[in-house]
Design a protein around this motif. Structure first.
Motif, PDB file in Angstrom:
ATOM      1  N   LYS A 146       1.001  -1.260   0.111  1.00 58.25           N
ATOM      2  CA  LYS A 146      -0.049   0.040   0.112  1.00 58.25           C
ATOM      3  C   LYS A 146       0.830   1.290  -0.018  1.00 58.25           C
ATOM      4  O   LYS A 146       0.640   2.240   0.538  1.00 58.25           O
ATOM      5  CB  LYS A 146      -0.957  -0.090   1.338  1.00 58.25           C
ATOM      6  CG  LYS A 146      -1.875  -1.130   1.184  1.00 58.25           C
ATOM      7  CD  LYS A 146      -3.021  -0.891   0.261  1.00 58.25           C
ATOM      8  CE  LYS A 146      -4.165  -1.969  -0.008  1.00 58.25           C
ATOM      9  NZ  LYS A 146      -5.033  -1.826  -1.210  1.00 58.25           N
ATOM     10  N   LYS A 147       2.081   1.159  -0.457  1.00 56.41           N
ATOM     11  CA  LYS A 147       2.955   2.285  -0.698  1.00 56.41           C
ATOM     12  C   LYS A 147       3.235   2.854   0.505  1.00 56.41           C
ATOM     13  O   LYS A 147       3.289   4.293   0.515  1.00 56.41           O
ATOM     14  CB  LYS A 147       2.459   3.197  -2.032  1.00 56.41           C
ATOM     15  CG  LYS A 147       2.022   2.565  -3.106  1.00 56.41           C
ATOM     16  CD  LYS A 147       3.327   2.213  -3.789  1.00 56.41           C
ATOM     17  CE  LYS A 147       3.029   1.323  -5.028  1.00 56.41           C
ATOM     18  NZ  LYS A 147       4.268   0.801  -5.787  1.00 56.41           N
ATOM     19  N   ALA A 193       3.029   7.134   0.558  1.00 54.72           N
ATOM     20  CA  ALA A 193       2.058   7.437  -0.026  1.00 54.72           C
ATOM     21  C   ALA A 193       1.104   8.430   0.891  1.00 54.72           C
ATOM     22  O   ALA A 193      -0.093   8.739   0.351  1.00 54.72           O
ATOM     23  CB  ALA A 193       1.141   6.567  -0.836  1.00 54.72           C
ATOM     24  N   ILE A 222      -5.844   6.345   2.902  1.00 55.28           N
ATOM     25  CA  ILE A 222      -7.230   7.008   2.646  1.00 55.28           C
ATOM     26  C   ILE A 222      -8.371   5.996   3.099  1.00 55.28           C
ATOM     27  O   ILE A 222      -9.365   6.541   3.897  1.00 55.28           O
ATOM     28  CB  ILE A 222      -7.237   7.395   1.158  1.00 55.28           C
ATOM     29  CG1 ILE A 222      -6.457   8.568   0.889  1.00 55.28           C
ATOM     30  CG2 ILE A 222      -8.755   7.733   0.783  1.00 55.28           C
ATOM     31  CD1 ILE A 222      -6.354   9.337  -0.629  1.00 55.28           C
ATOM     32  N   LYS A 237     -10.925   4.654  -8.012  1.00 61.95           N
ATOM     33  CA  LYS A 237     -10.093   4.812  -9.095  1.00 61.95           C
ATOM     34  C   LYS A 237     -10.342   5.564 -10.189  1.00 61.95           C
ATOM     35  O   LYS A 237     -10.064   5.189 -11.321  1.00 61.95           O
ATOM     36  CB  LYS A 237      -9.461   3.484  -9.373  1.00 61.95           C
ATOM     37  CG  LYS A 237      -8.800   2.575  -7.974  1.00 61.95           C
ATOM     38  CD  LYS A 237      -8.213   1.379  -8.401  1.00 61.95           C
ATOM     39  CE  LYS A 237      -8.045   0.414  -7.250  1.00 61.95           C
ATOM     40  NZ  LYS A 237      -6.816   0.663  -6.483  1.00 61.95           N
ATOM     41  N   ASN A 253      -1.154   9.476   3.978  1.00 60.19           N
ATOM     42  CA  ASN A 253      -2.470   8.968   4.790  1.00 60.19           C
ATOM     43  C   ASN A 253      -2.955   7.767   3.868  1.00 60.19           C
ATOM     44  O   ASN A 253      -3.323   7.788   2.944  1.00 60.19           O
ATOM     45  CB  ASN A 253      -3.780   9.963   4.838  1.00 60.19           C
ATOM     46  CG  ASN A 253      -3.822  10.237   6.242  1.00 60.19           C
ATOM     47  OD1 ASN A 253      -3.209   9.854   7.351  1.00 60.19           O
ATOM     48  ND2 ASN A 253      -4.236  11.719   6.344  1.00 60.19           N
TER      49      ASN A 253
END
Ligand code: COA
Length: 254
Positions: free
Chosen positions: A22-23, A61, A65, A246, A63
């Motif tokens: 998740k980066k 990346a 989200i 997305k 927070n």
């Protein structure tokens, strides 16, 4: 905790963001663990320096989200607030090693670090406006102060990424190296600092930051009020829905 690895050696506490799938985006649990680690590092006389690092291809990346949208909004002292306070008042040297994207808090936490080393692939961005939100972590005060108003305005209003060279030019980064060397450089600098007299390091940092800490804490407070109000806006709702679906947000329809 697996998502935030904590390692102590030779007077250096290293916090490694470790959620590559998740980066390295920050969950509430990661903020809490990082806040606790900073408190522990403050109190532990064996810790002289803290390093925050990611991986060669990603720093963070920002927070997470999805996690952010599911956070407990009734908590008056949420993990992110504890982490931001911890960064602001941390009394010992704080070093960051940044490679790849550093988004949102991934960039704004750097304003609180004493030394920042970057891989030549580092890309810094503060896209809060693009999410219908405002600057956080004291960046509305520290970015103009450290980068100059116009460059900070470009970074915070446009939200576009700027690369390692630009970050070096504005003074956000101390040195640029190949990505494979960034974490090593941060570690070797940390060990050099850890071998120096701790009271002298702490007094020097305190004197450099003197007068600024209360101002930064007050600004973080102001920012979180605006942030909270903006979270209720249709623009933020559209931006977050678009992220989850997305797609690009469409603010024109609002
Ligand atoms: N929150 C939650 N999940 C995130 C995330 C975030 N901030 N950033 C990335 N992810 C997730 C993606 O949804 C994707 O999950 P999936 O594999 O389940 O679909 C995974 O991490 C990989 O991300 P992806 O976008 O495919 O990687 P990339 O290498 O193409 O791009 C970034 C990397 C960092 C440039 C890009 O992920 C990005 O811009 N993320 C959003 C940053 C952001 O707006 N953060 C908030 C700042 S306040």
């Amino acid at each position: 905790m697996q998502d935030l690895l904590i390692h102590n050696a030779d007077g250096v506490m290293t916090l490694t963001l470790n959620r590559p799938e998740k980066k390295n985006s920050f969950t509430q649990a990661m903020y809490g663990a990082a806040a606790d680690a900073l408190l522990q590092a403050t109190d532990d006389p064996g810790v002289h320096v803290v390093v925050i690092q990611g991986h060669e291809t990603i720093f963070s990346a920002g927070n997470d989200i999805t996690d952010f949208l599911n956070r407990d909004t009734s908590n008056p002292n949420p993990p992110v607030a504890r982490f931001l306070r911890g960064l602001t008042v941390f009394p010992k040297p704080l070093i960051a090693s940044v490679c790849g994207p550093a988004v949102g808090i991934g960039t704004t936490l750097l304003f609180h670090c004493d030394l920042v080393y970057a891989g030549d692939n580092a890309a810094f961005s503060m896209p809060f406006v693009n999410l219908g939100l405002c600057a956080e972590a004291g960046s509305s005060l520290l970015a103009p102060r450290m980068m100059g108003y116009h460059r900070a305005a470009e970074a915070l209003l446009m939200g576009d990424p700027f690369m390692a060279e630009a970050a070096l030019e504005v003074g956000l980064v101390n040195r640029i190296v190949p990505p494979s060397e960034a974490n090593h450089l941060a570690q070797s600098q940390a060990r050099k600092l850890a071998a120096k007299p701790l009271p002298a390091l702490m007094a020097t940092k305190r004197l450099m930051k003197q007068g600024q800490t209360d101002e930064v804490l007050a600004q973080i407070n102001e920012e979180s009020k605006s942030f909270g109000q903006l979270m209720q806006s249709p623009h933020a709702k559209e931006a977050f829905t678009a992220f989850l679906e997305k797609r690009k947000p469409d603010f024109a329809k609002l």
